[in-house]
Design a protein around this motif. Structure first.
Motif, mmCIF file in Angstrom:
data_model
loop_
_atom_site.group_PDB
_atom_site.id
_atom_site.type_symbol
_atom_site.label_atom_id
_atom_site.label_comp_id
_atom_site.label_asym_id
_atom_site.label_seq_id
_atom_site.Cartn_x
_atom_site.Cartn_y
_atom_site.Cartn_z
ATOM 1 N N LEU A 74 26.588 -4.632 -14.966
ATOM 2 C CA LEU A 74 25.913 -5.705 -15.679
ATOM 3 C C LEU A 74 24.868 -5.076 -16.594
ATOM 4 C CD1 LEU A 74 25.983 -8.838 -15.632
ATOM 5 C CD2 LEU A 74 24.296 -8.755 -13.809
ATOM 6 N N VAL A 75 24.913 -5.413 -17.863
ATOM 7 C CA VAL A 75 23.968 -4.878 -18.834
ATOM 8 C C VAL A 75 22.617 -5.563 -18.622
ATOM 9 C CG1 VAL A 75 23.470 -4.618 -21.305
ATOM 10 C CG2 VAL A 75 25.829 -4.448 -20.482
ATOM 11 N N VAL A 76 21.554 -4.770 -18.703
ATOM 12 C CA VAL A 76 20.193 -5.299 -18.566
ATOM 13 C C VAL A 76 19.551 -5.261 -19.951
ATOM 14 C CG1 VAL A 76 17.956 -5.046 -17.426
ATOM 15 C CG2 VAL A 76 20.059 -4.412 -16.206
ATOM 16 N N VAL A 77 18.985 -6.397 -20.354
ATOM 17 C CA VAL A 77 18.404 -6.507 -21.699
ATOM 18 C C VAL A 77 16.962 -6.979 -21.643
ATOM 19 C CG1 VAL A 77 20.636 -6.988 -22.826
ATOM 20 C CG2 VAL A 77 19.239 -8.886 -21.993
ATOM 21 N N ARG A 78 16.267 -6.652 -22.713
ATOM 22 C CA ARG A 78 14.921 -7.184 -22.944
ATOM 23 C C ARG A 78 14.864 -7.483 -24.431
ATOM 24 N NH1 ARG A 78 11.932 -3.392 -20.894
ATOM 25 N NH2 ARG A 78 11.574 -4.436 -18.922
ATOM 26 N N ASP A 79 14.573 -8.729 -24.772
ATOM 27 C CA ASP A 79 14.520 -9.160 -26.170
ATOM 28 C C ASP A 79 15.802 -8.823 -26.933
ATOM 29 O OD1 ASP A 79 11.892 -10.099 -25.792
ATOM 30 O OD2 ASP A 79 11.079 -8.092 -26.180
ATOM 31 N N GLY A 80 16.959 -8.992 -26.269
ATOM 32 C CA GLY A 80 18.251 -8.791 -26.911
ATOM 33 C C GLY A 80 18.668 -7.342 -27.079
ATOM 34 N N ARG A 81 17.892 -6.415 -26.555
ATOM 35 C CA ARG A 81 18.210 -4.988 -26.660
ATOM 36 C C ARG A 81 18.529 -4.416 -25.285
ATOM 37 N NH1 ARG A 81 17.250 -3.782 -31.779
ATOM 38 N NH2 ARG A 81 15.477 -4.623 -32.882
ATOM 39 N N VAL A 82 19.500 -3.524 -25.245
ATOM 40 C CA VAL A 82 19.909 -2.896 -23.990
ATOM 41 C C VAL A 82 18.797 -1.977 -23.486
ATOM 42 C CG1 VAL A 82 21.590 -1.370 -22.894
ATOM 43 C CG2 VAL A 82 22.335 -2.957 -24.674
ATOM 44 N N VAL A 83 18.396 -2.195 -22.234
ATOM 45 C CA VAL A 83 17.382 -1.326 -21.620
ATOM 46 C C VAL A 83 17.892 -0.665 -20.349
ATOM 47 C CG1 VAL A 83 15.410 -2.552 -22.612
ATOM 48 C CG2 VAL A 83 16.288 -3.242 -20.359
ATOM 49 N N GLY A 84 19.066 -1.083 -19.876
ATOM 50 C CA GLY A 84 19.599 -0.483 -18.667
ATOM 51 C C GLY A 84 20.924 -1.092 -18.272
ATOM 52 N N ILE A 85 21.419 -0.626 -17.153
ATOM 53 C CA ILE A 85 22.660 -1.149 -16.603
ATOM 54 C C ILE A 85 22.541 -1.128 -15.082
ATOM 55 C CG2 ILE A 85 23.887 1.064 -16.556
ATOM 56 C CD1 ILE A 85 26.368 -0.631 -17.560
ATOM 57 N N VAL A 86 23.052 -2.165 -14.441
ATOM 58 C CA VAL A 86 23.099 -2.228 -12.983
ATOM 59 C C VAL A 86 24.570 -2.171 -12.595
ATOM 60 C CG1 VAL A 86 22.651 -3.620 -10.927
ATOM 61 C CG2 VAL A 86 20.978 -3.586 -12.787
ATOM 62 N N ARG A 87 24.892 -1.238 -11.705
ATOM 63 C CA ARG A 87 26.261 -1.077 -11.228
ATOM 64 C C ARG A 87 26.323 -1.482 -9.762
ATOM 65 N NH1 ARG A 87 25.458 4.872 -12.992
ATOM 66 N NH2 ARG A 87 24.012 4.396 -11.348
ATOM 67 N N THR A 88 27.512 -1.700 -9.270
ATOM 68 C CA THR A 88 27.647 -2.029 -7.848
ATOM 69 C C THR A 88 27.068 -0.908 -7.000
ATOM 70 O OG1 THR A 88 29.925 -1.215 -7.938
ATOM 71 C CG2 THR A 88 29.620 -3.592 -8.026
ATOM 72 N N SER A 89 27.196 0.326 -7.431
ATOM 73 C CA SER A 89 26.639 1.443 -6.659
ATOM 74 C C SER A 89 25.110 1.350 -6.580
ATOM 75 C CB SER A 89 27.069 2.789 -7.241
ATOM 76 O OG SER A 89 26.643 2.917 -8.580
ATOM 77 N N ASP A 90 24.462 0.817 -7.619
ATOM 78 C CA ASP A 90 23.003 0.627 -7.572
ATOM 79 C C ASP A 90 22.657 -0.405 -6.504
ATOM 80 O OD1 ASP A 90 22.569 2.402 -9.770
ATOM 81 O OD2 ASP A 90 23.071 0.762 -11.149
ATOM 82 N N MET A 91 23.434 -1.458 -6.441
ATOM 83 C CA MET A 91 23.182 -2.510 -5.450
ATOM 84 C C MET A 91 23.428 -1.973 -4.026
ATOM 85 S SD MET A 91 22.225 -5.058 -7.256
ATOM 86 C CE MET A 91 22.377 -6.567 -6.341
ATOM 87 N N LEU A 92 24.464 -1.178 -3.857
ATOM 88 C CA LEU A 92 24.745 -0.603 -2.540
ATOM 89 C C LEU A 92 23.666 0.377 -2.114
ATOM 90 C CD1 LEU A 92 28.610 -0.111 -2.823
ATOM 91 C CD2 LEU A 92 27.377 -1.779 -1.408
ATOM 92 N N SER A 93 23.145 1.153 -3.067
ATOM 93 C CA SER A 93 22.040 2.068 -2.764
ATOM 94 C C SER A 93 20.826 1.306 -2.283
ATOM 95 C CB SER A 93 21.675 2.896 -3.991
ATOM 96 O OG SER A 93 22.702 3.772 -4.335
ATOM 97 N N LEU A 94 20.585 0.179 -2.893
ATOM 98 C CA LEU A 94 19.462 -0.662 -2.494
ATOM 99 C C LEU A 94 19.635 -1.118 -1.037
ATOM 100 C CD1 LEU A 94 16.886 -2.233 -3.313
ATOM 101 C CD2 LEU A 94 18.400 -4.077 -4.043
ATOM 102 N N LEU A 95 20.839 -1.550 -0.699
ATOM 103 C CA LEU A 95 21.111 -1.980 0.675
ATOM 104 C C LEU A 95 20.964 -0.825 1.656
ATOM 105 C CD1 LEU A 95 24.173 -4.357 0.249
ATOM 106 C CD2 LEU A 95 21.869 -4.965 0.996
ATOM 107 N N ALA A 96 21.448 0.360 1.282
ATOM 108 C CA ALA A 96 21.372 1.522 2.162
ATOM 109 C C ALA A 96 19.919 1.903 2.428
ATOM 110 C CB ALA A 96 22.122 2.688 1.544
ATOM 111 N N ASP A 97 19.047 1.691 1.457
ATOM 112 C CA ASP A 97 17.625 2.044 1.601
ATOM 113 C C ASP A 97 16.851 1.048 2.456
ATOM 114 O OD1 ASP A 97 18.035 4.267 0.056
ATOM 115 O OD2 ASP A 97 17.222 3.350 -1.797
ATOM 116 N N LEU A 98 17.455 -0.083 2.801
ATOM 117 C CA LEU A 98 16.751 -1.120 3.555
ATOM 118 C C LEU A 98 16.636 -0.817 5.047
ATOM 119 C CD1 LEU A 98 18.097 -4.423 1.968
ATOM 120 C CD2 LEU A 98 15.844 -3.362 1.655
ATOM 121 N N GLU A 99 17.308 0.209 5.533
ATOM 122 C CA GLU A 99 17.306 0.505 6.965
ATOM 123 C C GLU A 99 15.943 0.556 7.502
ATOM 124 O OE1 GLU A 99 19.364 3.978 8.127
ATOM 125 O OE2 GLU A 99 20.734 3.841 6.494
#
Length: 161
Positions: free
Chosen positions: A136-161
């Motif tokens: 999923l593309v991340v934008v601010r004021d219509g400009r690309v500032v980042g990207i979130v991938r499923t691996s980013d979401m999984l890393s977040l879950l793994a860090d919740l331990e």
């Protein structure tokens, strides 16, 4: 009380974008060199206007390179396919684009799945699940500032331990 996580907190800020003016034959080499299956497309002002993937290049080559795509008729493979399903560099080189002047803007998918940088992480996750997206593309004021991938979401879950 801790701050709620947002897309900006987990996104990868190093997003590789391409210009809508880039020739498609250069795009194929670029994607292969970067080991990515697609990229967000920006116009001359740096505004996000679409996405392009290896699938779009294959379609252009298989149709003789002389078609303009109707964005309503095709799936945005940039969002649903990962690098693991890419074509090899050798396979890309065998594609024949009859129109050397064909530009990214002529084959890109104009549909953009994006979230604002300040979007809460649960909104990001819900958007990805609802649309079966791997990125999923991340934008601010219509400009690309980042990207979130499923691996980013999984890393977040793994860090919740």
């Amino acid at each position: 009380m801790s701050k709620s996580l947002t897309a900006q907190d987990i996104m990868n800020p190093e997003v590789i974008t391409v210009s809508d003016e880039m020739p498609v034959h250069d795009l194929a080499a670029f994607l292969t060199d970067q080991e990515i299956s697609g990229a967000p497309v920006e116009d001359e002002n740096g505004s996000l206007i679409g996405v392009v993937s290896v699938t779009d290049i294959v379609r252009a080559a298989s149709s003789g390179g002389d078609r303009l795509m109707n964005g309503h008729d095709r799936e945005a493979h940039f969002y649903t396919r990962g690098w693991e399903s890419k074509l090899s560099a050798d396979e890309l080189e065998t594609l024949h684009l009859e129109d050397d002047e064909l530009k990214v803007r002529e084959i890109m998918t104009p549909s953009v799945f994006a979230v604002e940088a300040e979007a809460p992480i649960n909104t990001v996750a819900q958007s990805m699940m609802d649309s079966h997206l791997h990125r999923l593309v991340v934008v601010r004021d219509g400009r690309v500032v980042g990207i979130v991938r499923t691996s980013d979401m999984l890393s977040l879950l793994a860090d919740l331990e």
